[in-house]
Design a protein around this motif. Structure first.
Motif, PDB file in Angstrom:
ATOM      1  N   VAL A   1       1.047  -1.525   0.093  1.00  0.00           N
ATOM      2  CA  VAL A   1      -0.045   0.095  -0.150  1.00  0.00           C
ATOM      3  C   VAL A   1       0.470   1.085   0.025  1.00  0.00           C
ATOM      4  N   ASP A   2       0.400   2.321  -0.946  1.00  0.00           N
ATOM      5  CA  ASP A   2       0.396   3.435  -1.109  1.00  0.00           C
ATOM      6  C   ASP A   2       0.191   4.610   0.013  1.00  0.00           C
ATOM      7  N   LEU A   3      -0.365   5.537   0.542  1.00  0.00           N
ATOM      8  CA  LEU A   3      -0.392   6.476   1.275  1.00  0.00           C
ATOM      9  C   LEU A   3      -0.083   7.823   1.271  1.00  0.00           C
ATOM     10  N   THR A   4      -0.178   8.936   1.121  1.00  0.00           N
ATOM     11  CA  THR A   4       0.712   9.772   1.859  1.00  0.00           C
ATOM     12  C   THR A   4      -0.516  10.923   2.157  1.00  0.00           C
ATOM     13  N   ILE A   5      -0.374  11.513   3.482  1.00  0.00           N
ATOM     14  CA  ILE A   5      -1.410  12.340   4.915  1.00  0.00           C
ATOM     15  C   ILE A   5      -0.871  13.181   4.464  1.00  0.00           C
ATOM     16  N   TYR A   6      -1.690  14.433   3.492  1.00  0.00           N
ATOM     17  CA  TYR A   6      -0.793  15.516   3.659  1.00  0.00           C
ATOM     18  C   TYR A   6      -1.477  16.487   5.150  1.00  0.00           C
ATOM     19  N   ARG A   7      -0.632  18.089   5.370  1.00  0.00           N
ATOM     20  CA  ARG A   7      -0.882  18.770   6.162  1.00  0.00           C
ATOM     21  C   ARG A   7      -2.271  18.995   5.959  1.00  0.00           C
ATOM     22  N   GLY A   8      -3.008  19.581   7.229  1.00  0.00           N
ATOM     23  CA  GLY A   8      -4.020  19.907   7.232  1.00  0.00           C
ATOM     24  C   GLY A   8      -5.715  19.238   6.973  1.00  0.00           C
ATOM     25  N   GLU A   9      -5.408  17.845   6.237  1.00  0.00           N
ATOM     26  CA  GLU A   9      -6.767  17.382   5.223  1.00  0.00           C
ATOM     27  C   GLU A   9      -7.358  16.435   6.762  1.00  0.00           C
ATOM     28  N   ALA A  10      -8.836  16.085   5.525  1.00  0.00           N
ATOM     29  CA  ALA A  10      -9.079  15.103   6.471  1.00  0.00           C
ATOM     30  C   ALA A  10      -9.738  13.754   6.007  1.00  0.00           C
ATOM     31  N   LEU A  11      -8.822  13.574   5.952  1.00  0.00           N
ATOM     32  CA  LEU A  11      -8.521  11.937   5.123  1.00  0.00           C
ATOM     33  C   LEU A  11      -9.372  10.464   5.729  1.00  0.00           C
ATOM     34  N   ALA A  12     -10.182  10.285   4.649  1.00  0.00           N
ATOM     35  CA  ALA A  12     -11.213   8.629   5.608  1.00  0.00           C
ATOM     36  C   ALA A  12     -10.787   7.700   4.724  1.00  0.00           C
ATOM     37  N   ILE A  13     -10.521   6.702   5.385  1.00  0.00           N
ATOM     38  CA  ILE A  13     -10.625   5.104   4.969  1.00  0.00           C
ATOM     39  C   ILE A  13     -11.712   4.589   5.328  1.00  0.00           C
ATOM     40  N   ILE A  14     -11.629   3.833   3.802  1.00  0.00           N
ATOM     41  CA  ILE A  14     -12.902   3.237   4.127  1.00  0.00           C
ATOM     42  C   ILE A  14     -12.636   2.135   3.229  1.00  0.00           C
ATOM     43  N   GLY A  15     -13.701   0.964   3.256  1.00  0.00           N
ATOM     44  CA  GLY A  15     -13.595  -0.428   3.011  1.00  0.00           C
ATOM     45  C   GLY A  15     -14.719  -1.406   3.838  1.00  0.00           C
ATOM     46  N   PRO A  16     -14.674  -2.472   3.086  1.00  0.00           N
ATOM     47  CA  PRO A  16     -15.619  -3.428   3.514  1.00  0.00           C
ATOM     48  C   PRO A  16     -14.998  -4.258   5.197  1.00  0.00           C
ATOM     49  N   SER A  17     -15.682  -4.033   6.082  1.00  0.00           N
ATOM     50  CA  SER A  17     -14.868  -5.337   7.248  1.00  0.00           C
ATOM     51  C   SER A  17     -13.702  -5.757   6.767  1.00  0.00           C
ATOM     52  N   GLY A  18     -13.214  -5.964   7.574  1.00  0.00           N
ATOM     53  CA  GLY A  18     -11.403  -7.330   7.313  1.00  0.00           C
ATOM     54  C   GLY A  18     -10.714  -6.820   6.381  1.00  0.00           C
ATOM     55  N   THR A  19     -10.899  -5.535   5.603  1.00  0.00           N
ATOM     56  CA  THR A  19      -9.653  -5.245   4.339  1.00  0.00           C
ATOM     57  C   THR A  19      -8.376  -3.986   5.606  1.00  0.00           C
ATOM     58  N   GLY A  20      -8.336  -3.883   6.710  1.00  0.00           N
ATOM     59  CA  GLY A  20      -6.925  -3.707   6.752  1.00  0.00           C
ATOM     60  C   GLY A  20      -7.594  -2.167   7.584  1.00  0.00           C
ATOM     61  N   LYS A  21      -8.268  -1.608   7.810  1.00  0.00           N
ATOM     62  CA  LYS A  21      -8.309  -0.123   7.893  1.00  0.00           C
ATOM     63  C   LYS A  21      -7.796   0.239   9.033  1.00  0.00           C
ATOM     64  N   SER A  22      -8.197  -0.005  10.471  1.00  0.00           N
ATOM     65  CA  SER A  22      -7.565  -0.390  10.973  1.00  0.00           C
ATOM     66  C   SER A  22      -6.302  -0.501  11.634  1.00  0.00           C
ATOM     67  N   THR A  23      -5.979  -1.631  10.845  1.00  0.00           N
ATOM     68  CA  THR A  23      -4.395  -1.876  10.629  1.00  0.00           C
ATOM     69  C   THR A  23      -3.480  -0.908  10.423  1.00  0.00           C
ATOM     70  N   ILE A  24      -4.123   0.123   8.878  1.00  0.00           N
ATOM     71  CA  ILE A  24      -3.427   1.353   9.260  1.00  0.00           C
ATOM     72  C   ILE A  24      -3.540   2.109  10.034  1.00  0.00           C
ATOM     73  N   LEU A  25      -4.410   2.038  10.733  1.00  0.00           N
ATOM     74  CA  LEU A  25      -4.415   3.255  11.444  1.00  0.00           C
ATOM     75  C   LEU A  25      -2.948   2.745  11.905  1.00  0.00           C
ATOM     76  N   ARG A  26      -2.857   1.576  12.863  1.00  0.00           N
ATOM     77  CA  ARG A  26      -2.185   1.130  14.019  1.00  0.00           C
ATOM     78  C   ARG A  26      -0.353   1.268  13.183  1.00  0.00           C
ATOM     79  N   ILE A  27      -0.111   0.964  11.622  1.00  0.00           N
ATOM     80  CA  ILE A  27       1.135   1.075  11.666  1.00  0.00           C
ATOM     81  C   ILE A  27       1.058   3.235  11.228  1.00  0.00           C
ATOM     82  N   ILE A  28       0.007   3.258  11.790  1.00  0.00           N
ATOM     83  CA  ILE A  28       0.565   4.881  10.687  1.00  0.00           C
ATOM     84  C   ILE A  28       1.282   5.804  12.752  1.00  0.00           C
ATOM     85  N   ALA A  29       0.181   4.861  13.593  1.00  0.00           N
ATOM     86  CA  ALA A  29       0.519   5.038  14.648  1.00  0.00           C
ATOM     87  C   ALA A  29       1.981   5.137  15.410  1.00  0.00           C
ATOM     88  N   GLY A  30       2.064   3.585  14.224  1.00  0.00           N
ATOM     89  CA  GLY A  30       3.221   3.375  15.056  1.00  0.00           C
ATOM     90  C   GLY A  30       3.408   2.267  16.060  1.00  0.00           C
TER      91      GLY A  30
END
Length: 260
Positions: A24-53
């Motif tokens: 996965v490639d993903l960029t988060i820009y200063r000042g933006e409001a980004l929503a990550i969506i998709g069906p259950s079990g597709t890694g959305k919470s995992t990607i948040l935990r990776i971003i958080a370290g």
């Protein structure tokens, strides 16, 4: 051009044989409001935990304000603060609201208890709960507990400005709330983006259409471990992408595989 605060490059993560993120490639820009969506079990919470370290990817690179992160957040401090609001609020039941919000400062700062309490009250006022500092989480409604978790996420240490979060990560902040309580939370998310002491950049994982439309500027659709679509929130209503059309219509027939 907006500054890239966080960049994921070729990030993959699997749990056993289940690949949840696939280069996965993903960029988060200063000042933006980004929503990550998709069906259950597709890694959305995992990607948040990776971003958080909090979770390490199996492969790929993570850059925070241009600096490559190596290991987890406990291994080395990021150049900017990243706060996270967990789906179930994740408050300590045995601690008061004041102790929950000020937990890190009580445990790891040299500030006086009086000063920490002042900072807690200020954050509670920002989320509209000025008079609950001495209550326990069990004495609060679900929506109030969510707001307390918001106050904790934006808590800062005036003695160490690097602890102040510049990016907030929301994991399903309106899950389990009634429509009115959801609207309160959605309004609060936007409010905290604008006020001094809030957080101007955020990433939100959500399934709820109202939350997506009311809190996001840009939307990323994650499915089968990959980013399948990304565009402005307004483009949701006009896109011909069959994944997006099926996801928002709730139709069981289409390219999205129904898993339950």
């Amino acid at each position: 051009m907006a500054e890239a605060l966080i960049e994921l490059k070729g990030v993959s993560k699997a749990f056993g044989k289940n690949v949840v993120l696939d280069a996965v490639d993903l960029t988060i820009y200063r000042g933006e409001a980004l929503a990550i969506i998709g069906p259950s079990g597709t890694g959305k919470s995992t990607i948040l935990r990776i971003i958080a370290g909090l979770t390490a990817p199996d492969s790929g690179e993570i850059y925070v304000q241009g600096q490559q992160r190596r290991g987890l957040i406990e291994d080395a401090q990021d150049p900017i603060g990243i706060g996270m609001v967990f789906q179930q609020a994740a408050l300590f039941d045995s601690l008061t609201v004041d102790q929950n919000i000020g937990f890190l400062l009580y445990e790891h700062s040299r500030l006086s208890r009086r000063r920490i309490r002042e900072l807690v009250v200020k954050r509670l006022e920002m989320v509209g709960l000025a008079d609950v500092s001495d209550r326990y989480p069990s004495e609060l409604s679900g929506g109030m507990r969510k707001r307390v978790s918001f106050a904790r996420a934006i808590m800062s240490n005036p003695d160490n400005p690097r602890d102040t979060p510049e990016v907030l990560l929301y994991d399903e902040p309106t899950a389990g709330l009634d429509p009115v309580a959801s609207t309160v939370i959605e309004d609060l998310v936007r409010q905290l983006q604008c006020v001094e002491g809030g957080c101007g950049t955020y990433v939100m994982v959500t399934h709820q259409q109202s939350t997506i439309h009311r809190t996001a500027d840009r939307v990323v659709f994650l499915y089968q471990g990959k980013v399948q679509w990304e565009d402005s929130v307004q483009a949701i209503d006009t896109t011909d992408n069959p994944l997006i059309r099926q996801f928002f219509s709730g139709n069981v027939n289409g390219p999205l595989q129904v898993t339950g």
